[in-house]
Design a protein around this motif. Structure first.
Motif, mmCIF file in Angstrom:
data_model
loop_
_atom_site.group_PDB
_atom_site.id
_atom_site.type_symbol
_atom_site.label_atom_id
_atom_site.label_comp_id
_atom_site.label_asym_id
_atom_site.label_seq_id
_atom_site.Cartn_x
_atom_site.Cartn_y
_atom_site.Cartn_z
ATOM 1 N N ALA A 1 0.835 -1.206 0.000
ATOM 2 C CA ALA A 1 0.000 0.000 0.000
ATOM 3 C C ALA A 1 0.872 1.259 0.000
ATOM 4 N N HIS A 2 1.930 1.267 0.785
ATOM 5 C CA HIS A 2 2.824 2.421 0.827
ATOM 6 C C HIS A 2 3.522 2.637 -0.513
ATOM 7 N N ILE A 3 3.953 1.562 -1.147
ATOM 8 C CA ILE A 3 4.585 1.685 -2.465
ATOM 9 C C ILE A 3 3.566 2.192 -3.482
ATOM 10 N N GLY A 4 2.335 1.693 -3.410
ATOM 11 C CA GLY A 4 1.285 2.170 -4.304
ATOM 12 C C GLY A 4 1.013 3.653 -4.134
ATOM 13 N N GLU B 1 1.409 9.111 -6.176
ATOM 14 C CA GLU B 1 1.725 10.534 -5.979
ATOM 15 C C GLU B 1 2.672 11.038 -7.059
ATOM 16 N N ARG B 2 3.594 10.195 -7.494
ATOM 17 C CA ARG B 2 4.500 10.579 -8.580
ATOM 18 C C ARG B 2 3.735 10.797 -9.879
ATOM 19 N N SER B 3 2.597 10.107 -10.034
ATOM 20 C CA SER B 3 1.777 10.250 -11.245
ATOM 21 C C SER B 3 0.718 11.334 -11.107
ATOM 22 N N GLY B 4 0.642 11.972 -9.937
ATOM 23 C CA GLY B 4 -0.307 13.056 -9.735
ATOM 24 C C GLY B 4 -1.654 12.633 -9.177
ATOM 25 N N ILE B 5 -1.767 11.414 -8.691
ATOM 26 C CA ILE B 5 -3.023 10.929 -8.104
ATOM 27 C C ILE B 5 -2.989 11.243 -6.608
ATOM 28 N N PRO B 6 -4.083 11.796 -6.058
ATOM 29 C CA PRO B 6 -4.097 12.125 -4.617
ATOM 30 C C PRO B 6 -3.928 10.877 -3.743
ATOM 31 N N ARG B 7 -3.172 11.043 -2.675
ATOM 32 C CA ARG B 7 -2.872 9.894 -1.819
ATOM 33 C C ARG B 7 -4.097 9.340 -1.107
ATOM 34 N N VAL C 1 -7.828 4.728 0.123
ATOM 35 C CA VAL C 1 -9.181 4.168 0.097
ATOM 36 C C VAL C 1 -9.223 2.968 -0.838
ATOM 37 N N PHE C 2 -8.611 3.110 -2.025
ATOM 38 C CA PHE C 2 -8.573 2.012 -2.982
ATOM 39 C C PHE C 2 -7.858 0.796 -2.394
ATOM 40 N N ALA C 3 -6.732 1.002 -1.731
ATOM 41 C CA ALA C 3 -5.986 -0.106 -1.132
ATOM 42 C C ALA C 3 -6.812 -0.813 -0.056
ATOM 43 N N ALA C 4 -7.506 -0.048 0.767
ATOM 44 C CA ALA C 4 -8.341 -0.652 1.816
ATOM 45 C C ALA C 4 -9.466 -1.487 1.207
ATOM 46 N N ILE C 5 -10.079 -0.971 0.143
ATOM 47 C CA ILE C 5 -11.156 -1.709 -0.520
ATOM 48 C C ILE C 5 -10.624 -2.986 -1.149
#
Length: 71
Positions: free
Chosen positions: A29-32, A37-43, A48-52
């Motif tokens: 999850a941390h690596i994701g 974030e490097r691609s500009g997606i909010p953390r 939330v996606f990782a938890a789901i």
């Protein structure tokens, strides 16, 4: 590797497989989050996606186990 690594107060066992699986999920999850974030997606979206994904994975595994056990 021992199945039970140690016992928490109250006699609750901590299993080696569960501890390693939990560490792997947290690291993934941390690596994701880092890569997103490097691609500009909010953390927050990634957390939330990782938890789901983790919850659905465990639920799907349990359902699969129940289906296989019945037959």
């Amino acid at each position: 590797m021992y199945p039970v690594l140690f016992y928490l107060p109250g006699g609750l066992p901590v299993f080696g497989y569960g501890l390693v699986l939990g560490c792997a999920l947290a690291l993934a999850a941390h690596i994701g989050v880092y890569l997103a974030e490097r691609s500009g997606i909010p953390r927050t979206k990634i957390w939330v996606f990782a938890a789901i994904v983790i919850a659905v994975g465990f639920l799907g595994g349990r359902i699969h186990e129940l289906i296989i056990q019945d037959s």
